[in-house]
Structure formats: structure tokens, C-alpha cells
Design an enzyme around this catalytic site. Sequence first.
Site, short mmCIF file in Angstrom:
data_model
loop_
_atom_site.label_atom_id
_atom_site.label_comp_id
_atom_site.label_asym_id
_atom_site.label_seq_id
_atom_site.Cartn_x
_atom_site.Cartn_y
_atom_site.Cartn_z
N GLU A 19 56.05 26.70 35.82
CA GLU A 19 55.49 26.39 37.14
C GLU A 19 56.57 26.33 38.21
O GLU A 19 56.34 26.77 39.35
CB GLU A 19 54.70 25.07 37.08
N ASP A 100 57.19 33.19 33.54
CA ASP A 100 57.55 33.06 32.12
C ASP A 100 59.03 33.38 31.93
O ASP A 100 59.75 32.68 31.22
CB ASP A 100 56.72 34.01 31.25
#
Length: 160
Positions: A19, A100
Site C-alpha cells: 500500500e 507489489d
Amino acid sequence: KSGKGACSIPEIVAILAHELGHWAMSHLLKGLVVTMLHLLCFFTFYGMMMSSTAMFKSFGFDEKPVIVGLMLFSNVVAPVEQVIQVMMQFMTRTHEYQADRFAVDEGRGEALARALVKISTTNKSNIHPDPWWSAYHNSHPSLAERLHAIRNAPSAKKRQ
């Protein structure tokens, strides 16, 4: 929540790193700008169509009722919106891969992979859908696609 299927502290930290990757790469701002540009073009085109007497006449209308203009516009713009949807999905999926990768570069790749497996198991999501279907319909890459990208990232650090 603790128990079966709950993420461990390192997995939660990996999710937070993902995030933070969105934040560090300004994904929200980029998405907002693209959406605002899309809406600007959409409403500009709608305004042009609503003021076009030729457009209404080409469909057999002498007057320009708003509801007819809205229906004509929605039918004319639908194919264009499909293309725009594919492009926006591509952008969103690219942002997911980048976030990611950010977590992997922070040394959280394996923990992120474990967390994604747990989340997908809990949500009972399709872990390996058809790639074309997934690219068109899903805003996030499938679990199999994400695990492949995480595990094949060239700069994956091994500190966990």
C-alpha cells in the site's frame, strides 16, 4: 483476528509495504487525473452531441429532446467506453504490479506472497482465471500472475 487464515505480523507489514508503494508512486493521483480527463472528454463530447442538430436529424428526430440525446449518446459512446475501460484496467493492473514490486524491493516479497495466498483463500477467489478474461474484468492481477511476478522480481531481497 487470529486463527486459521489470519495474516501474521510480517505479512501485514508486507501488505502495508504494498500500500505504501501505491502512495510512493502517486498511483492515486495518477488515477484521479486520468479519471478527470476521461470525464472532461465524456461531458465535452456529450455537450457537442446534444447541440448537434445534424446528429438528431441523422437518427430521424426533428427536435432535440434531452432523453433522446442521452440515449443516442449512450449508444454512440458505448464502444469507445469499452476501449477506455480496457486501458484503465491496464493502468490499474500495472499499478498493482508496481506496488507489489515496491514491497519486494523493501524485502517483503515472500511475506506478501504468503499474505496474498491467505487473502485469496479467505475470499475464495479464482486463483488462475483465463488471462484475457482477467485482464478485461479484474482490476487486480490474479493470484497466479502476482505470485509469478513477485517470485521472479530480479531485485528480490531475502531479508524477511
